[in-house]
Design a protein around this motif. Structure first.
Motif, PDB file in Angstrom:
ATOM      1  N   LEU A   1       1.186-108.605   1.170  1.00  0.00           N
ATOM      2  CA  LEU A   1       1.015-108.174  -0.442  1.00  0.00           C
ATOM      3  C   LEU A   1       0.314-109.456  -1.217  1.00  0.00           C
ATOM      4  O   LEU A   1       1.018-110.614  -0.973  1.00  0.00           O
ATOM      5  CB  LEU A   1       1.929-107.476  -0.870  1.00  0.00           C
ATOM      6  N   GLY A   2      -0.350-109.172  -2.203  1.00  0.00           N
ATOM      7  CA  GLY A   2      -1.060-110.394  -3.058  1.00  0.00           C
ATOM      8  C   GLY A   2      -2.326-110.468  -2.749  1.00  0.00           C
ATOM      9  O   GLY A   2      -2.902-111.293  -3.551  1.00  0.00           O
ATOM     10  N   GLY A   3      -3.144-110.189  -1.533  1.00  0.00           N
ATOM     11  CA  GLY A   3      -4.179-110.327  -1.330  1.00  0.00           C
ATOM     12  C   GLY A   3      -5.201-109.195  -1.581  1.00  0.00           C
ATOM     13  O   GLY A   3      -4.587-108.354  -1.871  1.00  0.00           O
ATOM     14  N   LEU A   4      -6.543-109.635  -1.557  1.00  0.00           N
ATOM     15  CA  LEU A   4      -7.563-108.507  -1.507  1.00  0.00           C
ATOM     16  C   LEU A   4      -8.172-108.368  -0.176  1.00  0.00           C
ATOM     17  O   LEU A   4      -8.782-109.434   0.286  1.00  0.00           O
ATOM     18  CB  LEU A   4      -8.539-108.815  -2.604  1.00  0.00           C
ATOM     19  N   TYR A   5      -8.136-107.096   0.382  1.00  0.00           N
ATOM     20  CA  TYR A   5      -8.635-106.849   1.802  1.00  0.00           C
ATOM     21  C   TYR A   5      -9.531-105.848   1.522  1.00  0.00           C
ATOM     22  O   TYR A   5      -9.327-104.460   1.330  1.00  0.00           O
ATOM     23  CB  TYR A   5      -7.561-106.546   2.631  1.00  0.00           C
ATOM     24  N   ILE A   6     -10.882-105.933   1.670  1.00  0.00           N
ATOM     25  CA  ILE A   6     -11.915-105.060   1.389  1.00  0.00           C
ATOM     26  C   ILE A   6     -12.948-104.848   2.801  1.00  0.00           C
ATOM     27  O   ILE A   6     -13.141-106.215   3.100  1.00  0.00           O
ATOM     28  CB  ILE A   6     -12.621-104.854   0.085  1.00  0.00           C
ATOM     29  N   SER A   7     -13.579-103.920   3.013  1.00  0.00           N
ATOM     30  CA  SER A   7     -14.830-103.733   3.952  1.00  0.00           C
ATOM     31  C   SER A   7     -15.614-102.768   3.048  1.00  0.00           C
ATOM     32  O   SER A   7     -15.284-101.662   2.903  1.00  0.00           O
ATOM     33  CB  SER A   7     -14.364-103.370   5.191  1.00  0.00           C
ATOM     34  N   ILE A   8     -16.964-103.279   3.031  1.00  0.00           N
ATOM     35  CA  ILE A   8     -18.035-102.342   2.696  1.00  0.00           C
ATOM     36  C   ILE A   8     -19.082-102.072   3.595  1.00  0.00           C
ATOM     37  O   ILE A   8     -19.385-103.103   4.191  1.00  0.00           O
ATOM     38  CB  ILE A   8     -18.492-102.881   1.336  1.00  0.00           C
ATOM     39  N   ILE A   9     -19.421-100.855   3.459  1.00  0.00           N
ATOM     40  CA  ILE A   9     -20.678-100.503   4.395  1.00  0.00           C
ATOM     41  C   ILE A   9     -21.890-100.482   3.627  1.00  0.00           C
ATOM     42  O   ILE A   9     -21.943 -99.925   2.716  1.00  0.00           O
ATOM     43  CB  ILE A   9     -20.426 -99.215   5.174  1.00  0.00           C
ATOM     44  N   LEU A  10     -22.743-101.120   4.114  1.00  0.00           N
ATOM     45  CA  LEU A  10     -24.220-101.467   3.435  1.00  0.00           C
ATOM     46  C   LEU A  10     -25.222-100.888   4.648  1.00  0.00           C
ATOM     47  O   LEU A  10     -25.168-100.905   5.854  1.00  0.00           O
ATOM     48  CB  LEU A  10     -24.412-102.688   2.945  1.00  0.00           C
ATOM     49  N   PRO A  11     -26.516-100.559   4.195  1.00  0.00           N
ATOM     50  CA  PRO A  11     -27.548-100.162   5.129  1.00  0.00           C
ATOM     51  C   PRO A  11     -28.140-101.644   5.465  1.00  0.00           C
ATOM     52  O   PRO A  11     -28.296-102.605   4.996  1.00  0.00           O
ATOM     53  CB  PRO A  11     -28.619 -99.524   3.944  1.00  0.00           C
ATOM     54  N   CYS A  12     -28.511-101.457   6.884  1.00  0.00           N
ATOM     55  CA  CYS A  12     -29.226-102.405   7.483  1.00  0.00           C
ATOM     56  C   CYS A  12     -30.775-102.396   7.212  1.00  0.00           C
ATOM     57  O   CYS A  12     -31.382-101.736   7.355  1.00  0.00           O
ATOM     58  CB  CYS A  12     -29.205-102.368   9.106  1.00  0.00           C
ATOM     59  N   VAL A  13     -30.928-103.552   6.224  1.00  0.00           N
ATOM     60  CA  VAL A  13     -32.523-103.544   5.619  1.00  0.00           C
ATOM     61  C   VAL A  13     -33.165-104.734   6.286  1.00  0.00           C
ATOM     62  O   VAL A  13     -34.425-104.760   5.785  1.00  0.00           O
ATOM     63  CB  VAL A  13     -32.287-104.019   4.079  1.00  0.00           C
ATOM     64  N   CYS A  14     -32.925-105.222   7.175  1.00  0.00           N
ATOM     65  CA  CYS A  14     -33.638-106.324   7.843  1.00  0.00           C
ATOM     66  C   CYS A  14     -33.524-106.122   9.540  1.00  0.00           C
ATOM     67  O   CYS A  14     -32.766-105.396   9.985  1.00  0.00           O
ATOM     68  CB  CYS A  14     -33.313-107.611   7.580  1.00  0.00           C
ATOM     69  N   ASP A  15     -34.538-106.787  10.335  1.00  0.00           N
ATOM     70  CA  ASP A  15     -34.441-106.607  11.638  1.00  0.00           C
ATOM     71  C   ASP A  15     -33.221-107.084  12.335  1.00  0.00           C
ATOM     72  O   ASP A  15     -32.603-108.235  11.842  1.00  0.00           O
ATOM     73  CB  ASP A  15     -35.677-107.339  12.223  1.00  0.00           C
ATOM     74  N   ILE A  16     -32.578-106.317  13.282  1.00  0.00           N
ATOM     75  CA  ILE A  16     -31.203-106.784  13.793  1.00  0.00           C
ATOM     76  C   ILE A  16     -31.293-108.323  14.358  1.00  0.00           C
ATOM     77  O   ILE A  16     -30.500-108.782  14.708  1.00  0.00           O
ATOM     78  CB  ILE A  16     -30.647-105.617  14.637  1.00  0.00           C
ATOM     79  N   SER A  17     -32.434-108.415  14.557  1.00  0.00           N
ATOM     80  CA  SER A  17     -32.422-110.213  15.363  1.00  0.00           C
ATOM     81  C   SER A  17     -32.409-111.196  14.122  1.00  0.00           C
ATOM     82  O   SER A  17     -31.981-112.179  14.520  1.00  0.00           O
ATOM     83  CB  SER A  17     -34.171-110.287  15.803  1.00  0.00           C
ATOM     84  N   ASN A  18     -32.519-110.711  13.006  1.00  0.00           N
ATOM     85  CA  ASN A  18     -32.097-111.355  11.721  1.00  0.00           C
ATOM     86  C   ASN A  18     -30.439-111.342  11.164  1.00  0.00           C
ATOM     87  O   ASN A  18     -30.464-111.380  10.083  1.00  0.00           O
ATOM     88  CB  ASN A  18     -33.069-111.673  10.685  1.00  0.00           C
ATOM     89  N   ALA A  19     -30.083-110.531  12.003  1.00  0.00           N
ATOM     90  CA  ALA A  19     -28.391-110.162  11.505  1.00  0.00           C
ATOM     91  C   ALA A  19     -27.727-111.304  10.937  1.00  0.00           C
ATOM     92  O   ALA A  19     -26.996-110.898  10.120  1.00  0.00           O
ATOM     93  CB  ALA A  19     -27.865-109.288  12.393  1.00  0.00           C
ATOM     94  N   SER A  20     -27.979-112.472  11.313  1.00  0.00           N
ATOM     95  CA  SER A  20     -27.240-113.649  10.687  1.00  0.00           C
ATOM     96  C   SER A  20     -26.928-113.905   9.419  1.00  0.00           C
ATOM     97  O   SER A  20     -26.303-114.429   8.718  1.00  0.00           O
ATOM     98  CB  SER A  20     -27.458-114.667  11.439  1.00  0.00           C
ATOM     99  N   LEU A  21     -28.439-113.294   8.841  1.00  0.00           N
ATOM    100  CA  LEU A  21     -28.571-113.479   7.436  1.00  0.00           C
ATOM    101  C   LEU A  21     -27.655-112.742   6.619  1.00  0.00           C
ATOM    102  O   LEU A  21     -27.498-113.053   5.375  1.00  0.00           O
ATOM    103  CB  LEU A  21     -30.035-112.957   7.064  1.00  0.00           C
ATOM    104  N   TYR A  22     -26.940-111.536   7.148  1.00  0.00           N
ATOM    105  CA  TYR A  22     -26.285-110.792   6.233  1.00  0.00           C
ATOM    106  C   TYR A  22     -24.955-111.718   6.072  1.00  0.00           C
ATOM    107  O   TYR A  22     -24.221-111.779   4.998  1.00  0.00           O
ATOM    108  CB  TYR A  22     -25.477-109.685   6.941  1.00  0.00           C
ATOM    109  N   SER A  23     -24.511-112.552   6.926  1.00  0.00           N
ATOM    110  CA  SER A  23     -23.245-113.423   6.735  1.00  0.00           C
ATOM    111  C   SER A  23     -23.527-114.347   5.571  1.00  0.00           C
ATOM    112  O   SER A  23     -22.922-114.692   4.648  1.00  0.00           O
ATOM    113  CB  SER A  23     -22.897-114.078   8.185  1.00  0.00           C
TER     114      SER A  23
END
Length: 268
Positions: free
Chosen positions: A78-100
């Motif tokens: 308790l006291g932290g913020l814990y979230i996950s959001i789902i977004l569309p994949c808009v680039c080639d999965i070979s460039n997936a590191s760019l999401y991070s």
């Protein structure tokens, strides 16, 4: 606005509109649970069972199995913020590191509205006063139709206090830095607002890498790159390539790395 309860995880969902705009935080579908095993796990289950899942936000006050990169445990009290959001994949999965990379830029910008000295430690930690404030992780998941979505999981130390904790030398919170508590909802809104701009960041690689470089706390510093407890490289961090990989000037040449843990070789 009416609330409905999902059957699988006893979460409360608030359907709003189908597509978000960068100026409207109310465009996401918020799914709330007091305690979740992991918001990323809940989001992954949702993607695997639902094609129309983009712009869904999972929020928990605590997590029993919070995870970071490489399966590391993320303390989720308790006291932290814990979230996950789902977004569309808009680039080639070979460039997936760019999401991070892009998520790091978004989250750092949001947190700077509360703590202007917040900086990114590659690949995905947010530091203030050389202490960890926030971590994030990105995962690609397929829906039943085979279409990819990106899940961005974020944990922020908001109102936790580490003054009397064994982690006081390595972790901090917004409360510890400001001397007073923050409204967790305000922190959540600031982060999600910036994440709505992530597709635009991904589309402009040069601007993305420049923004990440400007927000980094390691560029120009002597670092060690660790993997599985071993030193893979040491030298000066000189920047990042177009896939967000860290560039380290060793005694021989400049090498790029796409995974590992950066250790800042602080004086003393």
């Amino acid at each position: 606005m009416s609330a409905s309860t999902t059957s699988s995880n006893n979460l409360i969902s608030y359907p709003i509109r189908s597509a978000p705009t960068s100026d409207d935080i109310q465009s996401v579908l918020a799914v709330y649970d007091y305690s979740s095993d992991s918001t990323n796990s809940a989001a992954k289950r949702f993607v695997r069972s639902e094609q129309n899942c983009d712009y869904t936000l999972f929020i928990a006050q605590t997590q029993t199995q919070g995870r970071g990169r490489k399966g590391n445990v993320w303390s989720s009290e308790l006291g932290g913020l814990y979230i996950s959001i789902i977004l569309p994949c808009v680039c080639d999965i070979s460039n997936a590191s760019l999401y991070s990379t892009a998520a790091g830029v978004c989250v750092q910008k949001a947190l700077c509205s509360f703590l202007p000295t917040c900086r990114i430690k590659w690949p995905n930690d947010m530091l203030v006063s050389n202490k960890k404030l926030c971590g994030l992780m990105c995962e690609l998941v397929c829906d039943p139709s085979g279409r990819y979505h990106v899940i961005i999981g974020i944990g922020v130390n908001v109102n936790s206090s580490f003054y009397d904790s064994p982690l006081r030398d390595t972790a901090t919170s917004i409360r510890d830095e400001l001397g007073h508590e923050m409204t967790i909802t305000d922190v959540c809104k600031a982060i999600v607002h910036e994440l709505m701009l992530l597709p635009l960041l991904i589309a402009d690689n040069d601007s993305l890498i420049q923004a990440y470089t400007n927000a980094s706390c390691i560029v120009g510093k002597d670092v060690k790159l660790l993997a599985a407890g071993n030193v893979k490289a040491h030298g000066k961090a000189v920047g990042f390539d177009n896939l967000g990989r860290v560039l380290i000037q060793t005694e021989i040449d400049i090498k790029s790395f796409d995974y590992g843990e950066i250790s800042l070789r602080l004086e003393g």
